[in-house]
Design a protein around this motif. Structure first.
Motif, mmCIF file in Angstrom:
data_model
loop_
_atom_site.group_PDB
_atom_site.id
_atom_site.type_symbol
_atom_site.label_atom_id
_atom_site.label_comp_id
_atom_site.label_asym_id
_atom_site.label_seq_id
_atom_site.Cartn_x
_atom_site.Cartn_y
_atom_site.Cartn_z
ATOM 1 N N THR B 18 -55.331 18.504 12.767
ATOM 2 C CA THR B 18 -54.242 19.471 12.625
ATOM 3 C C THR B 18 -54.122 19.864 11.151
ATOM 4 O OG1 THR B 18 -53.056 18.506 14.483
ATOM 5 C CG2 THR B 18 -51.783 19.855 12.960
ATOM 6 N N ALA B 19 -54.384 21.140 10.870
ATOM 7 C CA ALA B 19 -54.268 21.629 9.493
ATOM 8 C C ALA B 19 -52.841 22.064 9.193
ATOM 9 C CB ALA B 19 -55.226 22.795 9.273
ATOM 10 N N LEU B 20 -52.140 22.561 10.206
ATOM 11 C CA LEU B 20 -50.746 22.993 10.022
ATOM 12 C C LEU B 20 -49.946 22.608 11.274
ATOM 13 C CD1 LEU B 20 -48.907 24.631 8.020
ATOM 14 C CD2 LEU B 20 -49.300 26.600 9.517
ATOM 15 N N TRP B 21 -48.924 21.806 11.062
ATOM 16 C CA TRP B 21 -48.043 21.421 12.157
ATOM 17 C C TRP B 21 -47.118 22.594 12.459
ATOM 18 C CZ3 TRP B 21 -49.102 17.122 14.792
ATOM 19 C CH2 TRP B 21 -49.895 16.150 14.173
ATOM 20 N N PRO B 22 -46.511 22.619 13.662
ATOM 21 C CA PRO B 22 -45.638 23.755 14.001
ATOM 22 C C PRO B 22 -44.643 24.067 12.890
ATOM 23 C CG PRO B 22 -45.938 22.372 15.909
ATOM 24 C CD PRO B 22 -46.624 21.660 14.764
ATOM 25 N N THR B 23 -44.731 25.302 12.395
ATOM 26 C CA THR B 23 -43.968 25.707 11.205
ATOM 27 C C THR B 23 -43.200 26.987 11.490
ATOM 28 O OG1 THR B 23 -45.635 24.742 9.750
ATOM 29 C CG2 THR B 23 -44.205 26.417 8.779
ATOM 30 N N THR B 24 -41.949 27.002 11.092
ATOM 31 C CA THR B 24 -41.129 28.208 11.221
ATOM 32 C C THR B 24 -40.566 28.552 9.847
ATOM 33 O OG1 THR B 24 -40.534 27.714 13.511
ATOM 34 C CG2 THR B 24 -39.074 29.201 12.293
ATOM 35 N N GLY B 33 -43.660 30.667 -4.320
ATOM 36 C CA GLY B 33 -44.721 29.749 -4.740
ATOM 37 C C GLY B 33 -44.986 28.729 -3.654
ATOM 38 N N LEU B 34 -46.261 28.469 -3.398
ATOM 39 C CA LEU B 34 -46.640 27.470 -2.402
ATOM 40 C C LEU B 34 -47.376 26.350 -3.130
ATOM 41 C CD1 LEU B 34 -46.847 26.681 0.617
ATOM 42 C CD2 LEU B 34 -48.962 28.003 0.716
ATOM 43 N N LEU B 35 -46.725 25.202 -3.190
ATOM 44 C CA LEU B 35 -47.304 24.052 -3.886
ATOM 45 C C LEU B 35 -47.779 23.023 -2.867
ATOM 46 C CD1 LEU B 35 -44.660 23.353 -6.699
ATOM 47 C CD2 LEU B 35 -47.020 24.091 -7.050
ATOM 48 N N GLY B 36 -48.775 22.265 -3.254
ATOM 49 C CA GLY B 36 -49.239 21.197 -2.376
ATOM 50 C C GLY B 36 -50.567 20.669 -2.868
ATOM 51 N N PRO B 37 -50.892 19.430 -2.500
ATOM 52 C CA PRO B 37 -52.170 18.858 -2.949
ATOM 53 C C PRO B 37 -53.348 19.508 -2.234
ATOM 54 C CG PRO B 37 -51.095 17.395 -1.393
ATOM 55 C CD PRO B 37 -50.140 18.519 -1.636
ATOM 56 N N ASN B 38 -54.548 19.224 -2.694
ATOM 57 C CA ASN B 38 -55.741 19.734 -2.011
ATOM 58 C C ASN B 38 -55.765 19.222 -0.579
ATOM 59 O OD1 ASN B 38 -56.746 21.049 -4.285
ATOM 60 N ND2 ASN B 38 -57.729 19.188 -5.036
ATOM 61 N N GLY B 39 -56.087 20.105 0.346
ATOM 62 C CA GLY B 39 -56.179 19.701 1.747
ATOM 63 C C GLY B 39 -54.844 19.624 2.457
ATOM 64 N N ALA B 40 -53.782 20.094 1.807
ATOM 65 C CA ALA B 40 -52.451 20.001 2.421
ATOM 66 C C ALA B 40 -52.233 21.075 3.489
ATOM 67 C CB ALA B 40 -51.371 20.122 1.352
ATOM 68 N N GLY B 41 -53.042 22.136 3.448
ATOM 69 C CA GLY B 41 -52.861 23.219 4.425
ATOM 70 C C GLY B 41 -52.444 24.526 3.791
ATOM 71 N N LYS B 42 -52.495 24.605 2.449
ATOM 72 C CA LYS B 42 -52.061 25.831 1.755
ATOM 73 C C LYS B 42 -52.943 27.022 2.140
ATOM 74 C CE LYS B 42 -52.440 24.526 -2.559
ATOM 75 N NZ LYS B 42 -53.063 23.191 -2.446
ATOM 76 N N LEU B 206 -42.115 26.700 -1.806
ATOM 77 C CA LEU B 206 -42.439 25.933 -0.604
ATOM 78 C C LEU B 206 -43.378 24.819 -1.038
ATOM 79 C CD1 LEU B 206 -43.355 28.900 1.791
ATOM 80 C CD2 LEU B 206 -41.202 27.632 1.766
ATOM 81 N N VAL B 207 -43.096 23.605 -0.599
ATOM 82 C CA VAL B 207 -44.023 22.502 -0.868
ATOM 83 C C VAL B 207 -44.558 22.032 0.468
ATOM 84 C CG1 VAL B 207 -44.345 20.212 -1.861
ATOM 85 C CG2 VAL B 207 -42.731 21.805 -2.915
ATOM 86 N N ILE B 208 -45.881 22.005 0.564
ATOM 87 C CA ILE B 208 -46.530 21.614 1.810
ATOM 88 C C ILE B 208 -47.346 20.353 1.574
ATOM 89 C CG2 ILE B 208 -48.501 23.143 1.382
ATOM 90 C CD1 ILE B 208 -48.673 23.632 4.391
#
Lengths: 273, 288
Positions: B18-24, B33-42, B206-208
């Motif tokens: 699962t790369a992205l869980w159900p998101t609304t 801005g979309l922040l997140g580590p590598n592989g987080a789903g950005k 947004l932090v993913i």
């Protein structure tokens, strides 16, 4: 910028008193120096300077157009379609592939010491693949832009057909030349067209799933295997029969339907069409 | 403010992963801005929004068009989207102008005169006005990055999606890009590892992490989550998320139990981001 056009130099330039070398130097400088372009407005009327500068930029930045593309333009092909088919050197590689592979076919069929039946089989195995490999090469050349092209509104089916058509404009004559110029191949000179049509459209369908050379490799391997099997079982003359020719054209039509369905309803890697 | 784009229970799976869980979520005009580590789903999230990738489930709407509903809607949405992927591989031998001209045609700019004007406009925006006739292979890495951004700007899209746009840009170019993006009228969604870009530019963050949004709010709200949790002193905090020795010789600790002789300092966006992911606890060069 290490220097700028100073007032006396501007006056001499505007009055046409500079020698050609100095004049060229000033002009080369102002194409790169916004400050001096601003200063030019004191010498030349602003509206005139801006119009001239816009034209200069438009002229020097416009991509050069290859000769075959100029021919297509004279034939009435739309300007935006020309941009698609002539994107950089994307056509040069597929054209080279087409001509190169056609030459290979000609050499193998014309020079190798083969019996008549085997020579015909080799001709029918290789020649229909000339357009296929050229189309595949045209895809490979623009594959780097696939991710940028995917989220654009341009019809990917139109994109595919434009690219294929431009490629085939060289590939088909090159392959025809093999049959017409190599001695004793006149009987087969045109019969490869129907299978080639089917194979090319089939490759376009596969290109919606696979990378370019994978799709081309699959089509080539399947076709060569088919022809070898025919030769092993007897003769490839069956490919020349009207029934086979109609079957190839029918296959091409079915592949075309599959292509339209695939490109309008389904999603492929890098985006749906 | 009207909604430019929205996710309604959108998820994405690659096989079993699962790369992205159900998101609304919904996006309105402004810079997000979309922040997140590598592989987080950005990147998955950006590709879903750009219509490059179909979702496994859920509904995506862009400028009023449900792109998961029909091909026609996707085409309409694409007329309003500009997308710059993380890495752009340019074809051999193309000039900067020819590259943009090609993308402009794909964006349905049919008339050559207005198309060339648009190409020159975006070249100006990214300060490559004098590089149009140069082959892309001759441009520097930063110039190629700006060229990739320029293609996304063609047509002034209502939704501009930029994946790591400042990678490879020097500080001056980054500042210039911030100025450009902050002046755009539509919605700009930027995926980045550069927390200073977020703090300088974004109205919303947004932090993913691991395919799920773990923070959605403004920069001050993000900073508030870290208030009182960043310390500096002679020794590191116990169980800090991150610690490092600063140029003054004092140790800056993000999270954890502060040492008695340390004092609280204002957190940065990076501190707040690190504290949202406390399980990534590392300490380099500092004895606790």
């Amino acid at each position: 910028m290490s220097w700028h056009v100073h007032a006396p130099l501007w006056e001499a330039y505007a009055a046409g008193r500079l020698d050609p070398a100095a004049e060229a130097s000033v002009e080369a400088h102002i194409t790169r120096c916004p400050e001096c372009r601003g200063a030019a407005r004191a010498v030349v009327a602003p509206a005139v300077a801006e119009a001239v500068w816009t034209d200069v930029r438009a002229t020097i930045s416009r991509p050069s157009v290859p000769v075959p593309v100029r021919v297509l333009r004279r034939m009435g092909v739309r300007e935006d379609d020309l941009v698609v088919v002539s994107a950089a050197d994307s056509l040069l590689v597929p054209w080279a592939v087409a001509v190169g592979f056609a030459l290979v076919c000609a050499c193998v069929v014309g020079l190798a010491d083969l019996g008549a039946a085997t020579r015909d089989a080799v001709f029918m195995a290789l020649t229909p693949l000339v357009p296929v490999l050229a189309v595949v090469a045209s895809y490979d050349a623009l594959d780097p832009l696939r991710e940028l092209a995917a989220p654009t509104p341009y019809s990917k089916l139109r994109l595919a057909l434009l690219r294929a058509s431009a490629t085939l404009s060289v590939a088909v004559p090159a392959a025809l030349a093999v049959g017409l110029l190599v001695p004793n191949m006149e009987d087969l000179a045109f019969v490869w067209l129907a299978p080639s049509l089917g194979l090319t459209v089939g490759a376009l369908v596969l290109l919606t799933w696979f990378e370019a050379w994978v799709a081309g490799g699959l089509v080539a391997a399947a076709w060569v295997t088919f022809v070898v099997a025919l030769r092993t079982g007897g003769d490839v003359d069956v490919l020349v029969s009207p029934v086979a020719q109609v079957a190839f054209v029918t296959g091409a039509l079915l592949f075309a339907v599959a292509l339209v369905l695939r490109t309008s309803t389904l999603r492929i890697q890098g985006g749906d069409l | 403010m009207s909604t430019t784009a929205s996710f309604d229970r959108v998820s994405k799976k690659y096989g079993r992963a699962t790369a992205l869980w159900p998101t609304t979520l919904s996006l309105r005009p402004g810079v997000v801005g979309l922040l997140g580590p590598n592989g987080a789903g950005k990147t998955t999230m950006l590709r879903l929004l750009s219509t490059s990738l179909p979702p496994s489930a859920g509904r995506i709407t862009v400028v009023g068009f449900d792109v998961t509903e029909s091909h026609t809607n996707r085409v309409e949405a694409r007329r309003r989207i500009g997308y710059c992927p993380q890495e752009v591989t340019f074809p051999r031998g193309m000039t900067a102008f020819a590259f943009l001209d090609y993308i402009a045609v794909l964006k349905e700019w049919k008339d050559s005169r207005t198309r060339h004007q648009e190409v020159r406009r975006v070249l100006d925006l990214v300060h490559l006005e004098d590089r149009g006739s140069m082959k892309v292979s001759k441009l520097s890495g930063g110039q190629r990055r700006r060229l990739a951004i320029a293609q996304a700007l063609i047509g002034s899209p209502a939704l501009l999606i930029l994946d790591e746009p400042t990678t490879g840009l020097d500080p001056e170019q980054r500042a210039s890009l911030r100025g450009l993006l902050s002046g755009l009228a539509g919605t700009v969604l930027i995926s980045t590892h550069q927390t200073e870009d977020v703090s300088a530019l974004c109205d919303r963050v947004l932090v993913i992490d691991a395919g799920a949004i773990c923070f959605d709010g403004t920069v001050p709200e993000l900073l508030a989550t870290a208030a009182g949790r960043v310390h500096i002193g002679p020794t590191a905090s116990v169980c800090a998320v991150q610690t490092w020795k600063t140029g003054t010789g004092l140790v800056r600790s993000v999270g954890g139990q502060p040492a008695p002789d340390s004092f609280v300092i204002d957190p940065s966006v990076e501190d707040a981001y690190l504290l949202l992911r406390p399980d990534r606890r590392t300490t380099q060069g500092v004895n606790q």
